[in-house]
Design a protein around this motif. Structure first.
Motif, PDB file in Angstrom:
ATOM      1  N   MET A  55       0.827  -1.212   0.000  1.00  0.00           N
ATOM      2  CA  MET A  55       0.000   0.000   0.000  1.00  0.00           C
ATOM      3  C   MET A  55       0.862   1.264   0.000  1.00  0.00           C
ATOM      4  N   LEU A  56       2.058   1.190   0.582  1.00  0.00           N
ATOM      5  CA  LEU A  56       2.973   2.333   0.545  1.00  0.00           C
ATOM      6  C   LEU A  56       3.420   2.656  -0.882  1.00  0.00           C
ATOM      7  N   ALA A  57       3.357   1.671  -1.776  1.00  0.00           N
ATOM      8  CA  ALA A  57       3.750   1.907  -3.175  1.00  0.00           C
ATOM      9  C   ALA A  57       2.711   2.709  -3.947  1.00  0.00           C
ATOM     10  N   GLY A  58       1.565   2.982  -3.302  1.00  0.00           N
ATOM     11  CA  GLY A  58       0.516   3.737  -3.990  1.00  0.00           C
ATOM     12  C   GLY A  58       0.713   5.235  -3.970  1.00  0.00           C
ATOM     13  N   PHE A  59       1.764   5.726  -3.307  1.00  0.00           N
ATOM     14  CA  PHE A  59       1.989   7.169  -3.266  1.00  0.00           C
ATOM     15  C   PHE A  59       2.635   7.654  -4.567  1.00  0.00           C
ATOM     16  N   PHE A  60       2.228   8.817  -5.011  1.00  0.00           N
ATOM     17  CA  PHE A  60       2.833   9.441  -6.198  1.00  0.00           C
ATOM     18  C   PHE A  60       2.724  10.955  -6.072  1.00  0.00           C
ATOM     19  N   MET A  61       3.574  11.649  -6.809  1.00  0.00           N
ATOM     20  CA  MET A  61       3.646  13.107  -6.744  1.00  0.00           C
ATOM     21  C   MET A  61       3.087  13.705  -8.033  1.00  0.00           C
ATOM     22  N   VAL A  62       2.243  14.723  -7.867  1.00  0.00           N
ATOM     23  CA  VAL A  62       1.718  15.479  -9.015  1.00  0.00           C
ATOM     24  C   VAL A  62       2.276  16.894  -8.922  1.00  0.00           C
ATOM     25  N   ASN A  63       3.071  17.271  -9.893  1.00  0.00           N
ATOM     26  CA  ASN A  63       3.675  18.603  -9.912  1.00  0.00           C
ATOM     27  C   ASN A  63       2.680  19.643 -10.426  1.00  0.00           C
ATOM     28  N   PRO A  64       2.905  20.929 -10.127  1.00  0.00           N
ATOM     29  CA  PRO A  64       2.026  21.974 -10.687  1.00  0.00           C
ATOM     30  C   PRO A  64       2.022  21.928 -12.216  1.00  0.00           C
ATOM     31  N   ASN A  65       0.841  22.172 -12.808  1.00  0.00           N
ATOM     32  CA  ASN A  65       0.668  22.127 -14.260  1.00  0.00           C
ATOM     33  C   ASN A  65       1.075  20.762 -14.827  1.00  0.00           C
ATOM     34  N   GLU A  66       0.689  19.712 -14.099  1.00  0.00           N
ATOM     35  CA  GLU A  66       0.971  18.351 -14.546  1.00  0.00           C
ATOM     36  C   GLU A  66      -0.203  17.462 -14.145  1.00  0.00           C
ATOM     37  N   SER A  67      -0.420  16.418 -14.907  1.00  0.00           N
ATOM     38  CA  SER A  67      -1.438  15.425 -14.573  1.00  0.00           C
ATOM     39  C   SER A  67      -0.810  14.044 -14.592  1.00  0.00           C
ATOM     40  N   LYS A  68      -1.432  13.140 -13.863  1.00  0.00           N
ATOM     41  CA  LYS A  68      -1.019  11.739 -13.903  1.00  0.00           C
ATOM     42  C   LYS A  68      -2.182  10.908 -14.433  1.00  0.00           C
ATOM     43  N   VAL A  69      -1.923  10.220 -15.526  1.00  0.00           N
ATOM     44  CA  VAL A  69      -2.928   9.334 -16.129  1.00  0.00           C
ATOM     45  C   VAL A  69      -2.778   7.954 -15.482  1.00  0.00           C
ATOM     46  N   LEU A  70      -3.878   7.444 -14.933  1.00  0.00           N
ATOM     47  CA  LEU A  70      -3.847   6.194 -14.173  1.00  0.00           C
ATOM     48  C   LEU A  70      -4.544   5.078 -14.944  1.00  0.00           C
ATOM     49  N   GLN A  71      -3.873   3.908 -14.984  1.00  0.00           N
ATOM     50  CA  GLN A  71      -4.428   2.732 -15.653  1.00  0.00           C
ATOM     51  C   GLN A  71      -4.332   1.536 -14.715  1.00  0.00           C
ATOM     52  N   LEU A  72      -5.347   0.690 -14.792  1.00  0.00           N
ATOM     53  CA  LEU A  72      -5.347  -0.554 -14.029  1.00  0.00           C
ATOM     54  C   LEU A  72      -5.352  -1.718 -15.009  1.00  0.00           C
ATOM     55  N   PHE A  73      -4.193  -2.365 -15.130  1.00  0.00           N
ATOM     56  CA  PHE A  73      -4.030  -3.505 -16.048  1.00  0.00           C
ATOM     57  C   PHE A  73      -4.466  -3.136 -17.475  1.00  0.00           C
ATOM     58  N   GLY A  74      -4.047  -1.962 -17.928  1.00  0.00           N
ATOM     59  CA  GLY A  74      -4.323  -1.517 -19.291  1.00  0.00           C
ATOM     60  C   GLY A  74      -5.603  -0.733 -19.460  1.00  0.00           C
ATOM     61  N   GLN A  75      -6.472  -0.743 -18.472  1.00  0.00           N
ATOM     62  CA  GLN A  75      -7.742  -0.011 -18.574  1.00  0.00           C
ATOM     63  C   GLN A  75      -7.580   1.383 -17.989  1.00  0.00           C
ATOM     64  N   TYR A  76      -8.053   2.390 -18.739  1.00  0.00           N
ATOM     65  CA  TYR A  76      -7.970   3.766 -18.253  1.00  0.00           C
ATOM     66  C   TYR A  76      -8.931   3.963 -17.088  1.00  0.00           C
ATOM     67  N   VAL A  77      -8.389   4.469 -15.969  1.00  0.00           N
ATOM     68  CA  VAL A  77      -9.183   4.659 -14.763  1.00  0.00           C
ATOM     69  C   VAL A  77      -9.556   6.125 -14.572  1.00  0.00           C
ATOM     70  N   GLY A  78      -8.608   7.003 -14.788  1.00  0.00           N
ATOM     71  CA  GLY A  78      -8.873   8.427 -14.592  1.00  0.00           C
ATOM     72  C   GLY A  78      -7.578   9.218 -14.589  1.00  0.00           C
ATOM     73  N   THR A  79      -7.712  10.523 -14.369  1.00  0.00           N
ATOM     74  CA  THR A  79      -6.573  11.433 -14.367  1.00  0.00           C
ATOM     75  C   THR A  79      -6.566  12.219 -13.066  1.00  0.00           C
ATOM     76  N   ALA A  80      -5.410  12.244 -12.406  1.00  0.00           N
ATOM     77  CA  ALA A  80      -5.238  13.025 -11.182  1.00  0.00           C
ATOM     78  C   ALA A  80      -4.626  14.369 -11.553  1.00  0.00           C
ATOM     79  N   ASN A  81      -5.367  15.463 -11.298  1.00  0.00           N
ATOM     80  CA  ASN A  81      -4.917  16.797 -11.682  1.00  0.00           C
ATOM     81  C   ASN A  81      -4.472  17.659 -10.504  1.00  0.00           C
TER      82      ASN A  81
END
Length: 288
Positions: A55-81
């Motif tokens: 569960m600690l591996a679930g942390f990620f950083m989103v920089n200003p003016n950047e998005s993270k596109v998230l996929q679960l086993f190839g399926q698009y889940v959403g975008t963290a803005n």
């Protein structure tokens, strides 16, 4: 078509404190159970440790003016803005997409304008990503797509309009830069719509005749400038002659017949339209 989905990823700091607290609690229980020989608790605590580490591996950083596109086993889940430390399912694959404004200058393209004249043309395009899902999933490489489609739009625009007006064309590449820029921006935007890209500005940065006809076109432009200047000089000289004859007649300074009026007009036009200063000849005799 894949469209962007906003994913409200959890705030990272509270989750980090929670997981660290659970990990410390688990270790404390493991030590306590080990001392007291409570086997079920020992097994549960040992099993919980790798779960908490994953569960600690679930942390990620989103920089200003950047998005993270998230996929679960190839399926698009959403975008963290939302920028900052975030937490999401540790099995999500995360790909960063910059939302910053970028610019691109095309190379100098050699094309024929609508009149068939070879010209060199280049453009600067200012753009940014507005839909991360389309940028990642609808095209193979959105940056390369921007470059290629910009050059294609520039070629199409150059072949649709003349370099300069020859037969009173309404829109030319050289004489109407703002209108041409607006058309270029619209055409580039139409081509990049499917890639989730917004074109902020598009403008021609280089425009010239190709080398093989540049000298000939320069002579043509010089000839046009000379003709325009001569036309203005002649129009001014004719007006001055008209005023001179009118004032001589109104003030009764001298009476001139038709032949001498023609001679006077000829002399005045020579003086006013000549490229060099006239050298007057003084008549010491009578006027006639």
């Amino acid at each position: 078509m894949v469209t962007q989905i906003e994913l409200p990823a959890r705030r990272g700091i509270p989750m980090l404190l929670l997981l660290l607290g659970l990990l410390l609690l688990d270790i404390g229980l493991l030590i306590y159970a080990g001392k007291n020989g409570i086997k079920p608790v020992i097994i549960a605590c040992i099993t919980a440790i790798p779960v908490l580490l994953v569960m600690l591996a679930g942390f990620f950083m989103v920089n200003p003016n950047e998005s993270k596109v998230l996929q679960l086993f190839g399926q698009y889940v959403g975008t963290a803005n939302v920028d900052g430390l975030r937490w999401a399912n540790p099995f999500y694959a995360k790909k960063a997409v910059s939302l910053r404004v970028r610019n691109f200058e095309s190379g100098q393209l050699k094309v024929n304008d609508s009149a068939g004249n070879p010209i060199e043309i280049a453009a600067v395009v200012v753009w940014k990503v507005v839909d991360t899902a389309e940028a990642i999933f609808e095209v193979d490489d959105y940056e390369s797509f921007v470059h290629i489609q910009t050059e294609a739009a520039l070629r199409n625009l150059a072949t649709a309009h003349p370099y300069e007006s020859h037969n009173d064309e309404k829109l030319t590449l050289r004489s109407d830069p703002q209108d041409i820029a607006n058309l270029l921006q619209k055409e580039v935007q139409d081509r990049l719509e499917k890639a989730g890209v917004e074109v902020i500005e598009a403008r021609i940065s280089h425009l010239a005749y190709a080398q093989e006809i540049a000298a000939s076109m320069l002579k043509r432009q010089q000839a046009q400038a000379i003709v325009a200047a001569r036309t203005q000089i002649v129009a001014g000289a004719v007006g001055m002659v008209e005023i001179a004859l009118q004032q001589l007649s109104e003030k009764n300074i001298i009476e001139l017949d038709g032949e001498r009026k023609a001679a006077m007009v000829s002399n005045l036009l020579v003086v006013l339209c000549g490229e060099e200063n006239a050298k007057p000849v003084i008549n010491s005799g009578s006027l006639y």
